[in-house]
Design a protein around this motif. Sequence first.
Motif, PDB file in Angstrom:
ATOM      1  N   VAL A 269       5.322   1.467   0.387  1.00 34.31           N
ATOM      2  CA  VAL A 269       4.468   0.503   1.072  1.00 34.31           C
ATOM      3  C   VAL A 269       4.355   0.874   2.541  1.00 34.31           C
ATOM      4  CG1 VAL A 269       4.146  -1.925   1.660  1.00 34.31           C
ATOM      5  CG2 VAL A 269       5.171  -1.298  -0.536  1.00 34.31           C
ATOM      6  N   LYS A 270       3.151   1.003   3.028  1.00 35.18           N
ATOM      7  CA  LYS A 270       2.920   1.271   4.444  1.00 35.18           C
ATOM      8  C   LYS A 270       2.925  -0.045   5.215  1.00 35.18           C
ATOM      9  CE  LYS A 270       0.154   5.433   3.601  1.00 35.18           C
ATOM     10  NZ  LYS A 270      -1.165   6.095   3.796  1.00 35.18           N
ATOM     11  N   ASN A 271       3.761  -0.112   6.242  1.00 35.13           N
ATOM     12  CA  ASN A 271       3.916  -1.307   7.078  1.00 35.13           C
ATOM     13  C   ASN A 271       4.540  -2.458   6.289  1.00 35.13           C
ATOM     14  OD1 ASN A 271       3.728  -2.563   9.619  1.00 35.13           O
ATOM     15  ND2 ASN A 271       1.931  -3.718   8.958  1.00 35.13           N
ATOM     16  N   GLY A 272       5.429  -2.124   5.340  1.00 38.99           N
ATOM     17  CA  GLY A 272       6.093  -3.167   4.574  1.00 38.99           C
ATOM     18  C   GLY A 272       7.228  -2.601   3.750  1.00 38.99           C
ATOM     19  N   TYR A 273       7.778  -3.429   2.882  1.00 39.68           N
ATOM     20  CA  TYR A 273       8.899  -3.038   2.041  1.00 39.68           C
ATOM     21  C   TYR A 273       8.567  -3.335   0.575  1.00 39.68           C
ATOM     22  CZ  TYR A 273      11.451  -3.081   6.490  1.00 39.68           C
ATOM     23  OH  TYR A 273      11.865  -2.852   7.780  1.00 39.68           O
ATOM     24  N   GLY A 274       9.541  -3.060  -0.297  1.00 43.55           N
ATOM     25  CA  GLY A 274       9.335  -3.252  -1.719  1.00 43.55           C
ATOM     26  C   GLY A 274       8.752  -2.016  -2.359  1.00 43.55           C
ATOM     27  N   TYR A 275       8.187  -2.184  -3.551  1.00 43.87           N
ATOM     28  CA  TYR A 275       7.609  -1.033  -4.248  1.00 43.87           C
ATOM     29  C   TYR A 275       6.432  -1.492  -5.098  1.00 43.87           C
ATOM     30  CZ  TYR A 275       7.909   3.878  -5.294  1.00 43.87           C
ATOM     31  OH  TYR A 275       7.656   5.226  -5.320  1.00 43.87           O
ATOM     32  N   PHE A 276       5.297  -0.837  -4.888  1.00 41.96           N
ATOM     33  CA  PHE A 276       4.108  -1.076  -5.708  1.00 41.96           C
ATOM     34  C   PHE A 276       4.104  -0.064  -6.842  1.00 41.96           C
ATOM     35  CE2 PHE A 276      -0.528   0.002  -6.304  1.00 41.96           C
ATOM     36  CZ  PHE A 276      -0.798  -1.085  -7.113  1.00 41.96           C
ATOM     37  N   GLN A 277       4.139  -0.563  -8.092  1.00 43.50           N
ATOM     38  CA  GLN A 277       4.194   0.347  -9.228  1.00 43.50           C
ATOM     39  C   GLN A 277       3.334  -0.172 -10.358  1.00 43.50           C
ATOM     40  OE1 GLN A 277       5.967  -0.242 -12.329  1.00 43.50           O
ATOM     41  NE2 GLN A 277       6.376  -2.378 -11.796  1.00 43.50           N
ATOM     42  N   LEU A 278       2.852   0.759 -11.171  1.00 44.67           N
ATOM     43  CA  LEU A 278       1.929   0.428 -12.251  1.00 44.67           C
ATOM     44  C   LEU A 278       2.450   0.928 -13.595  1.00 44.67           C
ATOM     45  CD1 LEU A 278      -1.490   1.214 -10.498  1.00 44.67           C
ATOM     46  CD2 LEU A 278      -0.519  -1.040 -11.009  1.00 44.67           C
ATOM     47  N   SER A 279       3.766   0.886 -13.777  1.00 44.93           N
ATOM     48  CA  SER A 279       4.321   1.250 -15.074  1.00 44.93           C
ATOM     49  C   SER A 279       4.044   0.137 -16.083  1.00 44.93           C
ATOM     50  CB  SER A 279       5.818   1.512 -14.964  1.00 44.93           C
ATOM     51  OG  SER A 279       6.497   0.355 -14.518  1.00 44.93           O
ATOM     52  N   GLU A 280       3.673   0.522 -17.293  1.00 44.69           N
ATOM     53  CA  GLU A 280       3.328  -0.443 -18.338  1.00 44.69           C
ATOM     54  C   GLU A 280       4.436  -0.484 -19.383  1.00 44.69           C
ATOM     55  OE1 GLU A 280      -0.275  -1.354 -21.529  1.00 44.69           O
ATOM     56  OE2 GLU A 280      -0.284   0.470 -20.311  1.00 44.69           O
TER      57      GLU A 280
END
Length: 291
Positions: A269-280
Amino acid sequence: MKYLFIFLSCAILLKIQSCKPEPIDLIVAQNPQKLAVSSQLVNSSLLGVSISKTFEALQVKNSGIDSNGFNFDTSLLVGNAQVLLKSDNYSIQLVEIEKGIYGTETAIINDLTNYQLEVIIDGKLALMAEAKKLVKTNFDSVFVYKLKNSNEVKVYYSLTDNMDEQNFYVVNYFIKNKKDDISQQPTPELIAKRMLEQNISFDLLTDSDFKNGKYRIEKPVTSNHPSDTFAISISNISKGYFDFLVAQKRAGTLFNQLRGEVINFPTNVKNGYGYFQLSEPDVRILDIYKQ
């Protein structure tokens, strides 16, 4: 097969306590407060995203880990944001389902395609993230049983690995409690509920765990709720998200052991935390066989 959404949130609260009779003042360097992202994809089209604020490690909040999993302080959730999912020649805006929880049932998400997440607050771009949709992995077989007069559930499952490429997997375990309705397909409302009730029981696998492309295991999973139903899921995930979950598992262990080691979570994440993910995930909901 009916599906049950199982979500892994991004925040872990570390509360350090002293073992000495007299309290010791601690000076802990804090990062500035930023936004944090977590996400879950189901059925290639139902996407949920949570947007929350970070909080200090020693800050008192209504959060923590107990026998039911991770309890999240909902006052940290960020509402009234504009959340967009984009790829080449494609864009969709997610709807706010509850405060800080955004979702859509009609996303068009294709395998091996990169997607960008944008969060806009008060007309300004607050953060961005990018993730690739990986090919879905399925269980070969799953079986669950419970010994008589015991809350311990034993689960057996088997997997096949694609030996031509490097892969990373997460296996989640979930015991249904009495408030769950598993007779329905996942809805945005169910996603919102799951995002606030993280289950912290999960295993991580890499290619090295497979023998000749096969993986089989039988293991116990402790149940804190009387239930005749068990849910398990497998997801093919990116190396970055795998590293994020490794850090999350370490943080959970540290919380229970009250150790003071600092955990740095990877992020995309740019300018943030956590994780963006698209695993199904391949989610299996099973009746527990009793012996």
